[in-house]
Scaffold this active site. Structure first.
Site, PDB file in Angstrom:
ATOM      1  N   ARG A  14       0.802  -1.217   0.000  1.00 36.04           N
ATOM      2  CA  ARG A  14       0.000   0.000   0.000  1.00 36.04           C
ATOM      3  C   ARG A  14       0.844   1.280   0.000  1.00 36.04           C
ATOM      4  O   ARG A  14       0.329   2.371  -0.173  1.00 36.04           O
ATOM      5  CB  ARG A  14      -0.972  -0.016   1.194  1.00 36.04           C
ATOM      6  CG  ARG A  14      -2.220  -0.826   0.895  1.00 36.04           C
ATOM      7  CD  ARG A  14      -3.183  -0.815   2.048  1.00 36.04           C
ATOM      8  NE  ARG A  14      -2.733  -1.694   3.129  1.00 36.04           N
ATOM      9  CZ  ARG A  14      -3.225  -1.657   4.361  1.00 36.04           C
ATOM     10  NH1 ARG A  14      -4.139  -0.772   4.678  1.00 36.04           N
ATOM     11  NH2 ARG A  14      -2.785  -2.501   5.266  1.00 36.04           N
ATOM     12  N   THR A  77       4.501 -15.007  11.088  1.00 30.83           N
ATOM     13  CA  THR A  77       5.588 -14.474  11.920  1.00 30.83           C
ATOM     14  C   THR A  77       6.442 -15.584  12.546  1.00 30.83           C
ATOM     15  O   THR A  77       7.661 -15.429  12.681  1.00 30.83           O
ATOM     16  CB  THR A  77       5.027 -13.557  13.027  1.00 30.83           C
ATOM     17  OG1 THR A  77       3.870 -14.168  13.612  1.00 30.83           O
ATOM     18  CG2 THR A  77       4.632 -12.200  12.470  1.00 30.83           C
ATOM     19  N   ASP A 102       9.267  -2.894  11.071  1.00 32.88           N
ATOM     20  CA  ASP A 102       8.464  -1.763  10.618  1.00 32.88           C
ATOM     21  C   ASP A 102       7.714  -1.104  11.772  1.00 32.88           C
ATOM     22  O   ASP A 102       6.711  -0.444  11.580  1.00 32.88           O
ATOM     23  CB  ASP A 102       7.503  -2.199   9.514  1.00 32.88           C
ATOM     24  CG  ASP A 102       6.674  -3.411   9.903  1.00 32.88           C
ATOM     25  OD1 ASP A 102       6.743  -3.833  11.076  1.00 32.88           O
ATOM     26  OD2 ASP A 102       5.941  -3.928   9.047  1.00 32.88           O
ATOM     27  N   GLU A 153      -5.481 -13.168  17.589  1.00 32.44           N
ATOM     28  CA  GLU A 153      -5.434 -12.215  16.478  1.00 32.44           C
ATOM     29  C   GLU A 153      -6.824 -11.666  16.181  1.00 32.44           C
ATOM     30  O   GLU A 153      -7.827 -12.346  16.409  1.00 32.44           O
ATOM     31  CB  GLU A 153      -4.865 -12.899  15.229  1.00 32.44           C
ATOM     32  CG  GLU A 153      -3.413 -13.298  15.358  1.00 32.44           C
ATOM     33  CD  GLU A 153      -2.520 -12.134  15.745  1.00 32.44           C
ATOM     34  OE1 GLU A 153      -2.445 -11.160  14.989  1.00 32.44           O
ATOM     35  OE2 GLU A 153      -1.912 -12.184  16.838  1.00 32.44           O
ATOM     36  N   ASN A 375      41.035  39.135   6.101  1.00 30.55           N
ATOM     37  CA  ASN A 375      39.855  39.787   5.545  1.00 30.55           C
ATOM     38  C   ASN A 375      39.744  39.472   4.057  1.00 30.55           C
ATOM     39  O   ASN A 375      40.687  39.709   3.287  1.00 30.55           O
ATOM     40  CB  ASN A 375      39.940  41.302   5.750  1.00 30.55           C
ATOM     41  CG  ASN A 375      38.640  41.957   5.317  1.00 30.55           C
ATOM     42  OD1 ASN A 375      37.642  41.891   6.014  1.00 30.55           O
ATOM     43  ND2 ASN A 375      38.657  42.540   4.134  1.00 30.55           N
TER      44      ASN A 375
END
Ligand code: UD1
Ligand code: CA
Length: 458
Positions: A14, A77, A102, A153, A375
């Site tokens: 996405r 996972t 992330d 979940e 200078n």
């Protein structure tokens, strides 16, 4: 020794970009780097990154700093962690921290405090959890009177369970040997047909081991981004948190418009940061400075009482009580010493500008060693490149470089020497001399009148 496994297999469809999700940046640093940084700050350096989609980009980014393993198929996972079994087997006596690549805001304090609890209670697994307003999408922490019993979940939760606001951040400490054992017992028996790492909780409890939840004080540990809007929100959160920290340290902001300050930047008390200023990398700013508006300072050190106004400065050092700007670029390898003054439309590259020296306007100083109290007139150019190689100029203390001087490197202007305005200096100037290297003035009286007559004839 303790291990860290960072799950970085996500694609981030996405986001609409062809790269692994942990490679997206928050305040100029990849999310993966944020996570690695928190580990390093906690003293954890035995890290394995599980890569998946476009994993080669992660390898290229890490450049061999840490081990990586490939999860060729995205099966959940626990499956991702399984890819790191050989990594864990090398060090199976301690604990293993599992983190999401992330979720950039995991912090070293949360890591250390949860490990302390994990060890003290003799846990097999300690889940880092957070209580959130909107738990939608996260795994819910199921507790009984004896503590945590499992994680459910979103897609597997009952309506009653969906009301639970304590959620799984996706970060855990495991006793390494117990994790290795539990992984072999994880199945895909759930609504998504995935190997859930969360299943290790009830598996280990079932074996009579201890599981517990560490409720993080940092509410941002769970935050991640699924799309560009989410990434913008992460940037906003990070920016506000960092500015908040500097406010506590006595840094002054009259507004925060366009101000971005990197995670590792240090700023002294009483310094004012003005709008549009971006401070990144390993930048350190001293006390009582005014930085901005619209400065970009990257990997640079700035002393105390220095004022930078519309300045871009990269990989350089600026000392105390220096005044620079507006519209100045300080390029890498420069050192601007105490009390120097650099005015508008000046570029300094790979040069030392000595104490109290003034480079006031429209000047380029590249590859030069400039002494104290020199200078520079307006429009001086160090001619440091002959098309093949770069050479240095040396400009000694108290010298005076006239307006529009070209100093053709390599060349030295000795102490206290002068160059006449408009000179192109091609040889060394001895101390206290005046060098004039330009055509002698030739006066043609009446030249224009003759021209005018000719034009009238035509
Ligand atoms: C997971 C947790 C959930 C928790 C949430 C926190 C499980 C089953 N659920 O949910 O309880 O609240 O994280 O964000 O673990 N990954 C891989 N390979 C895979 C799958 C995932 O590398 O096969 C990585 C992802 O890139 C990401 C992390 O693991 O960095 C978490 O994966 P994600 O799909 O976001 O997990 P969730 O289902 O959201
Ligand atoms: Ca997630």
């Amino acid at each position: 020794m303790d291990n860290v496994i960072i799950l970085a297999g996500g694609q981030g469809k996405r986001m609409k970009a062809d790269m692994p999700k942990p490679m997206f940046k928050v305040l100029g640093e990849t999310m993966l780097e944020w996570v690695i940084g928190a580990c390093e700050k906690s003293g954890l350096s035995n890290i394995c990154v599980v890569k998946g989609y476009k994993g080669e980009m992660i390898d290229e980014y890490l450049g061999g700093r840490y081990e990586t393993v490939l999860q060729a198929e995205r099966l959940g996972t626990a499956h991702a962690v399984m890819q790191a079994i050989p990594f864990m087997e090398k060090n199976s006596d301690g604990n293993t921290l599992v983190l999401c690549g992330d979720a950039p805001f995991i912090d070293s304090q949360t890591i250390n405090n949860s490990l302390a609890m994990h060890k003290e209670n003799g846990n097999s697994v300690t889940v880092i959890t957070s209580e959130v307003e909107n738990p939608f999408g996260y795994g819910r922490i199921i507790r009984s009177e004896n503590g945590i019993t499992s994680i459910v979940e979103e897609k597997d939760a009952t309506d009653e369970q969906k009301k639970i606001r304590e959620i799984n951040s996706g970060a855990y400490w495991f006793k390494t040997s117990d994790l290795l054992e539990a992984l072999s017992l994880v199945t895909t028996n759930n609504s998504q047909g995935e190997y859930y790492l969360t299943d290790t909780i009830y598996i280990l409890l079932g074996k009579g081991k201890k599981a517990d939840a560490f409720i993080s004080e940092n509410p941002d540990v769970v935050l991640g981004a699924n799309d560009r809007k989410g990434l913008l929100m992460l940037n906003k959160t990070a920016r506000e948190n960092i500015i908040g920290k500097h406010l506590e340290n006595g840094v002054e902001f009259t507004c925060t418009d366009g101000i971005t300050i990197g995670r590792d930047v240090e700023i002294g008390e009483g310094t004012q940061i003005l709008s549009g200023t971006v401070l990144t990398g390993k930048t350190v700013i001293g006390k009582n400075c005014v930085i901005g508006p619209d400065c970009i300072i990257e990997n640079s050190t700035v002393g105390d009482n220095t004022k930078l106004n519309y300045v871009q400065c990269y990989d350089s050092q600026i000392d105390d009580s220096v005044k620079i700007g507006p519209f100045v670029q300080i390029r890498p390898g420069s050192h601007i010493m105490t009390g120097a003054k650099i005015g508008d439309f000046v570029e300094i590259k790979n040069s030392v500008i000595g104490e109290g020296t003034a480079v006031a306007h429209l000047t380029y100083v590249g590859d030069s060693d400039v002494g104290a109290y020199v200078n520079f007139g307006c429009g001086v150019v160090t001619v440091n490149y002959d098309g093949e190689k770069k050479s240095r100029c040396t400009i000694e203390d108290n010298s005076f470089i006239g307006c529009n001087t070209n100093l053709v490197a390599p060349v030295t202007v000795g102490k206290g020497a002068y160059t006449a305005a408009g000179s192109t200096i091609t040889r060394d100037v001895p101390p206290d001399a005046l060098a004039i290297e330009r055509a002698k003035l030739e006066m043609r009286e009446g030249y224009a009148i003759k021209k005018l007559k000719n034009r009238k004839k035509k």
